[in-house]
Scaffold this motif. Structure first.
Motif, PDB file in Angstrom:
ATOM      1  N   PHE A 191      13.772   4.100  16.522  1.00 49.63           N
ATOM      2  CA  PHE A 191      13.600   3.772  15.102  1.00 49.63           C
ATOM      3  C   PHE A 191      14.684   4.431  14.251  1.00 49.63           C
ATOM      4  O   PHE A 191      14.978   5.616  14.424  1.00 49.63           O
ATOM      5  CB  PHE A 191      12.232   4.254  14.593  1.00 49.63           C
ATOM      6  CG  PHE A 191      11.053   3.549  15.187  1.00 49.63           C
ATOM      7  CD1 PHE A 191      10.465   2.468  14.546  1.00 49.63           C
ATOM      8  CD2 PHE A 191      10.513   3.973  16.392  1.00 49.63           C
ATOM      9  CE1 PHE A 191       9.368   1.826  15.097  1.00 49.63           C
ATOM     10  CE2 PHE A 191       9.415   3.340  16.946  1.00 49.63           C
ATOM     11  CZ  PHE A 191       8.836   2.262  16.294  1.00 49.63           C
ATOM     12  N   GLU A 192      15.241   3.649  13.324  1.00 50.67           N
ATOM     13  CA  GLU A 192      16.040   4.174  12.223  1.00 50.67           C
ATOM     14  C   GLU A 192      15.318   3.754  10.949  1.00 50.67           C
ATOM     15  O   GLU A 192      15.420   2.604  10.509  1.00 50.67           O
ATOM     16  CB  GLU A 192      17.469   3.623  12.251  1.00 50.67           C
ATOM     17  CG  GLU A 192      18.335   4.227  13.339  1.00 50.67           C
ATOM     18  CD  GLU A 192      19.781   3.760  13.278  1.00 50.67           C
ATOM     19  OE1 GLU A 192      20.118   2.963  12.360  1.00 50.67           O
ATOM     20  OE2 GLU A 192      20.590   4.173  14.130  1.00 50.67           O
ATOM     21  N   VAL A 193      14.565   4.685  10.393  1.00 45.44           N
ATOM     22  CA  VAL A 193      13.633   4.364   9.308  1.00 45.44           C
ATOM     23  C   VAL A 193      14.358   4.389   7.960  1.00 45.44           C
ATOM     24  O   VAL A 193      15.081   5.342   7.643  1.00 45.44           O
ATOM     25  CB  VAL A 193      12.458   5.352   9.289  1.00 45.44           C
ATOM     26  CG1 VAL A 193      11.498   5.034   8.142  1.00 45.44           C
ATOM     27  CG2 VAL A 193      11.722   5.302  10.626  1.00 45.44           C
ATOM     28  N   ALA A 194      14.152   3.333   7.177  1.00 48.16           N
ATOM     29  CA  ALA A 194      14.698   3.278   5.817  1.00 48.16           C
ATOM     30  C   ALA A 194      13.979   4.299   4.940  1.00 48.16           C
ATOM     31  O   ALA A 194      12.753   4.425   5.001  1.00 48.16           O
ATOM     32  CB  ALA A 194      14.529   1.872   5.243  1.00 48.16           C
ATOM     33  N   LYS A 195      14.736   5.039   4.147  1.00 48.85           N
ATOM     34  CA  LYS A 195      14.143   6.102   3.329  1.00 48.85           C
ATOM     35  C   LYS A 195      13.340   5.518   2.180  1.00 48.85           C
ATOM     36  O   LYS A 195      13.775   4.601   1.487  1.00 48.85           O
ATOM     37  CB  LYS A 195      15.236   7.011   2.788  1.00 48.85           C
ATOM     38  CG  LYS A 195      15.922   7.847   3.863  1.00 48.85           C
ATOM     39  CD  LYS A 195      16.924   8.810   3.261  1.00 48.85           C
ATOM     40  CE  LYS A 195      17.563   9.656   4.351  1.00 48.85           C
ATOM     41  NZ  LYS A 195      18.555  10.626   3.806  1.00 48.85           N
ATOM     42  N   ASP A 196      12.157   6.064   1.981  1.00 45.94           N
ATOM     43  CA  ASP A 196      11.273   5.706   0.865  1.00 45.94           C
ATOM     44  C   ASP A 196      10.300   6.860   0.704  1.00 45.94           C
ATOM     45  O   ASP A 196       9.278   6.925   1.401  1.00 45.94           O
ATOM     46  CB  ASP A 196      10.554   4.394   1.153  1.00 45.94           C
ATOM     47  CG  ASP A 196       9.752   3.897  -0.045  1.00 45.94           C
ATOM     48  OD1 ASP A 196       9.505   4.691  -0.973  1.00 45.94           O
ATOM     49  OD2 ASP A 196       9.349   2.710  -0.043  1.00 45.94           O
ATOM     50  N   GLN A 197      10.609   7.758  -0.227  1.00 42.58           N
ATOM     51  CA  GLN A 197       9.798   8.978  -0.385  1.00 42.58           C
ATOM     52  C   GLN A 197       8.346   8.669  -0.744  1.00 42.58           C
ATOM     53  O   GLN A 197       7.440   9.406  -0.357  1.00 42.58           O
ATOM     54  CB  GLN A 197      10.419   9.861  -1.491  1.00 42.58           C
ATOM     55  CG  GLN A 197      11.801  10.405  -1.183  1.00 42.58           C
ATOM     56  CD  GLN A 197      11.757  11.508  -0.140  1.00 42.58           C
ATOM     57  OE1 GLN A 197      10.708  12.084   0.136  1.00 42.58           O
ATOM     58  NE2 GLN A 197      12.910  11.792   0.460  1.00 42.58           N
ATOM     59  N   GLY A 209       0.825  -1.204   0.000  1.00 40.22           N
ATOM     60  CA  GLY A 209       0.000   0.000   0.000  1.00 40.22           C
ATOM     61  C   GLY A 209       0.859   1.254   0.000  1.00 40.22           C
ATOM     62  O   GLY A 209       2.081   1.214  -0.187  1.00 40.22           O
ATOM     63  N   SER A 210       0.227   2.368   0.264  1.00 43.98           N
ATOM     64  CA  SER A 210       0.912   3.663   0.164  1.00 43.98           C
ATOM     65  C   SER A 210       1.688   4.030   1.431  1.00 43.98           C
ATOM     66  O   SER A 210       2.503   4.950   1.399  1.00 43.98           O
ATOM     67  CB  SER A 210      -0.110   4.762  -0.153  1.00 43.98           C
ATOM     68  OG  SER A 210      -1.104   4.816   0.875  1.00 43.98           O
ATOM     69  N   ARG A 211       1.440   3.344   2.539  1.00 45.88           N
ATOM     70  CA  ARG A 211       2.116   3.691   3.796  1.00 45.88           C
ATOM     71  C   ARG A 211       2.699   2.432   4.449  1.00 45.88           C
ATOM     72  O   ARG A 211       2.165   1.337   4.289  1.00 45.88           O
ATOM     73  CB  ARG A 211       1.144   4.359   4.774  1.00 45.88           C
ATOM     74  CG  ARG A 211       0.433   5.571   4.226  1.00 45.88           C
ATOM     75  CD  ARG A 211      -0.214   6.416   5.311  1.00 45.88           C
ATOM     76  NE  ARG A 211      -0.986   5.669   6.269  1.00 45.88           N
ATOM     77  CZ  ARG A 211      -1.510   6.179   7.387  1.00 45.88           C
ATOM     78  NH1 ARG A 211      -1.304   7.469   7.663  1.00 45.88           N
ATOM     79  NH2 ARG A 211      -2.212   5.450   8.219  1.00 45.88           N
ATOM     80  N   ARG A 212       3.770   2.631   5.171  1.00 40.95           N
ATOM     81  CA  ARG A 212       4.376   1.556   5.970  1.00 40.95           C
ATOM     82  C   ARG A 212       3.970   1.796   7.429  1.00 40.95           C
ATOM     83  O   ARG A 212       4.545   2.647   8.102  1.00 40.95           O
ATOM     84  CB  ARG A 212       5.899   1.578   5.830  1.00 40.95           C
ATOM     85  CG  ARG A 212       6.394   1.328   4.404  1.00 40.95           C
ATOM     86  CD  ARG A 212       7.894   1.587   4.296  1.00 40.95           C
ATOM     87  NE  ARG A 212       8.198   3.014   4.388  1.00 40.95           N
ATOM     88  CZ  ARG A 212       9.425   3.519   4.573  1.00 40.95           C
ATOM     89  NH1 ARG A 212      10.460   2.711   4.726  1.00 40.95           N
ATOM     90  NH2 ARG A 212       9.612   4.821   4.607  1.00 40.95           N
ATOM     91  N   VAL A 241       4.785   5.151   9.203  1.00 39.05           N
ATOM     92  CA  VAL A 241       3.834   5.650  10.200  1.00 39.05           C
ATOM     93  C   VAL A 241       3.890   4.751  11.435  1.00 39.05           C
ATOM     94  O   VAL A 241       3.782   3.524  11.326  1.00 39.05           O
ATOM     95  CB  VAL A 241       2.398   5.692   9.643  1.00 39.05           C
ATOM     96  CG1 VAL A 241       1.426   6.205  10.706  1.00 39.05           C
ATOM     97  CG2 VAL A 241       2.333   6.563   8.395  1.00 39.05           C
ATOM     98  N   VAL A 242       4.052   5.394  12.602  1.00 36.27           N
ATOM     99  CA  VAL A 242       4.024   4.661  13.876  1.00 36.27           C
ATOM    100  C   VAL A 242       2.789   5.108  14.638  1.00 36.27           C
ATOM    101  O   VAL A 242       2.677   6.283  15.021  1.00 36.27           O
ATOM    102  CB  VAL A 242       5.283   4.920  14.716  1.00 36.27           C
ATOM    103  CG1 VAL A 242       5.242   4.060  15.982  1.00 36.27           C
ATOM    104  CG2 VAL A 242       6.545   4.626  13.913  1.00 36.27           C
ATOM    105  N   GLU A 243       1.875   4.192  14.851  1.00 35.67           N
ATOM    106  CA  GLU A 243       0.650   4.506  15.582  1.00 35.67           C
ATOM    107  C   GLU A 243       0.786   4.070  17.040  1.00 35.67           C
ATOM    108  O   GLU A 243       1.466   3.090  17.351  1.00 35.67           O
ATOM    109  CB  GLU A 243      -0.549   3.777  14.952  1.00 35.67           C
ATOM    110  CG  GLU A 243      -0.845   4.193  13.518  1.00 35.67           C
ATOM    111  CD  GLU A 243      -2.006   3.418  12.920  1.00 35.67           C
ATOM    112  OE1 GLU A 243      -2.395   2.385  13.537  1.00 35.67           O
ATOM    113  OE2 GLU A 243      -2.529   3.809  11.866  1.00 35.67           O
ATOM    114  N   SER A 244       0.127   4.820  17.930  1.00 35.01           N
ATOM    115  CA  SER A 244       0.033   4.444  19.336  1.00 35.01           C
ATOM    116  C   SER A 244      -1.331   4.878  19.850  1.00 35.01           C
ATOM    117  O   SER A 244      -2.128   5.477  19.114  1.00 35.01           O
ATOM    118  CB  SER A 244       1.152   5.097  20.164  1.00 35.01           C
ATOM    119  OG  SER A 244       0.886   6.475  20.346  1.00 35.01           O
TER     120      SER A 244
END
Length: 371
Positions: free
Chosen positions: A213-219, A200-203, A224-227
């Motif tokens: 978190f060290e997030v891999a770049k993907d423009q 989908g459009s979001r991770r 998204v981190v939900e809590s």
């Protein structure tokens, strides 16, 4: 009274005394007088009177002796039943009498309570779509390795699962590499839920607890981190997110830019070196922060550059799974610089803290008491 008791005896002082009856002789005399004044009971007459009274309870004159026997038998039966009932009631009262439990009377403020938690890092595999309906087919595995990668598919004998839940207990952390290359360092007492493969459009992942978190770049696919308290959206960046409870929910940005949206309130944009803390009203307050402490925790250290005793003890209590009690609320605001390895034992940590000026800590079986 015997002649011996009537004798006169000369004392050494030349006086004359009389011997008095003994206690046993007094009781015998009184018993004799009582029997003489009172008539003895007529046992036969009393029994005959009771039989006459019981016969009045007979159902008819024709039943005669049978009714009297029945009445006496019924009386004996009810006496036995009554005695048994009383005995049962007394036994039940004894068994179910509430215990007088002694409550803890230790004065002070408890900030963190010990929990009965699992001792292993676990991975739960669930079948079903990430945002859709899931089946009840789940499997829980104990993770022996401190680092685990999901860049390769998770092998399973059945259909490949779609959703993964990682759980760390108190006292243990875990390093994950997600399918897109994003690295996550989960702190103790935390949960991270994510799809086996992003689509989908979001991770999107969901966090309860704390993680770095060290997030891999993907423009094209924001991460998204939900809590339960806020949602963080990034493209490629490094940050620490805490979501144990609404009272300490926060996000510290190390690199890049993030947008943070609370459950209620406006979205804010953050720059590196900022800490966003959720207030009681559900809005963020932003301040500057030394992010070095977060990288040190990720690398296996307790690092408190200038933190309050409250923040230090809550972190230690969560890691070692101990109840934290402050006997004096003023001690919670004491500020310390303290560094230690997470591999050290709790007695070692307490000894190091106790060597500092103004710090007095007692370690109990299940409590850390700041005195």
């Amino acid at each position: 009274m015997s002649d011996k008791n009537n004798e006169q005896i000369q004392t050494g002082l030349g006086q004359t005394d009389y011997l008095l009856p003994t206690e046993a002789e007094e009781l015998e005399i009184r018993s004799a007088l009582t029997r003489r004044n009172l008539s003895a009971p007529d046992v036969d007459a009393a029994w005959e009177q009771m039989q006459t009274s019981m016969s009045a309870l007979s159902l008819s004159d024709e039943q005669g002796e049978t009714a009297r026997v029945y009445s006496l038998s019924a009386l004996r039966k009810w006496v036995v039943y009554g005695a048994a009932a009383i005995a049962v009631i007394a036994l039940l009262v004894f068994w179910f009498k509430p215990e007088n439990k002694q409550e803890s009377t230790r004065p002070g403020i408890t900030l963190l309570a010990q929990t009965e938690d699992k001792s292993d890092v676990t991975m739960t595999l669930a079948q079903g779509e990430w945002d859709g309906k899931r089946t009840d087919k789940t499997e829980e595995r104990v993770v022996s390795s401190q680092s685990i990668s999901f860049e390769e598919p998770v092998t399973d004998n059945s259909e490949l699962p779609k959703v993964i839940l990682m759980t760390t207990p108190r006292g243990k952390d875990c390093h994950l590499t997600l399918s897109d290359g994003t690295q996550v360092w989960m702190n103790a007492d935390s949960k991270l839920e994510f799809p086996e493969h992003f689509s989908g459009s979001r991770r999107t992942v969901r966090l309860s607890g704390e993680a770095y978190f060290e997030v891999a770049k993907d423009q094209r696919h924001p991460f998204v981190v939900e809590s339960s308290y806020f949602t963080t959206t990034v493209v490629g960046t490094t940050f620490n997110m805490r979501a144990y409870s609404p009272t300490d929910a926060s996000i510290a940005l190390v690199e890049g830019r993030v947008s943070v949206k609370p459950s209620k309130g406006k979205t804010i944009m953050m720059n590196p070196g900022q800490l966003a803390t959720l207030s009681d009203k559900g809005v963020f307050s932003v301040s500057k922060v030394d992010t070095y402490s977060y990288t040190q925790r990720k690398d296996g250290f307790f690092y408190f550059p200038d933190d309050t005793m409250r923040e230090i003890m809550v972190e230690l209590g969560r890691w070692y799974n101990k109840t934290v009690v402050f006997e004096d609320a003023n001690d919670m605001n004491m500020r310390l610089h303290f560094v230690a390895e997470r591999t050290e034992s709790l007695p070692q940590i307490i000894n190091s803290l106790s060597e500092m000026d103004g710090v007095e800590i007692e370690l109990g079986a299940s409590e850390i008491i700041i005195k």
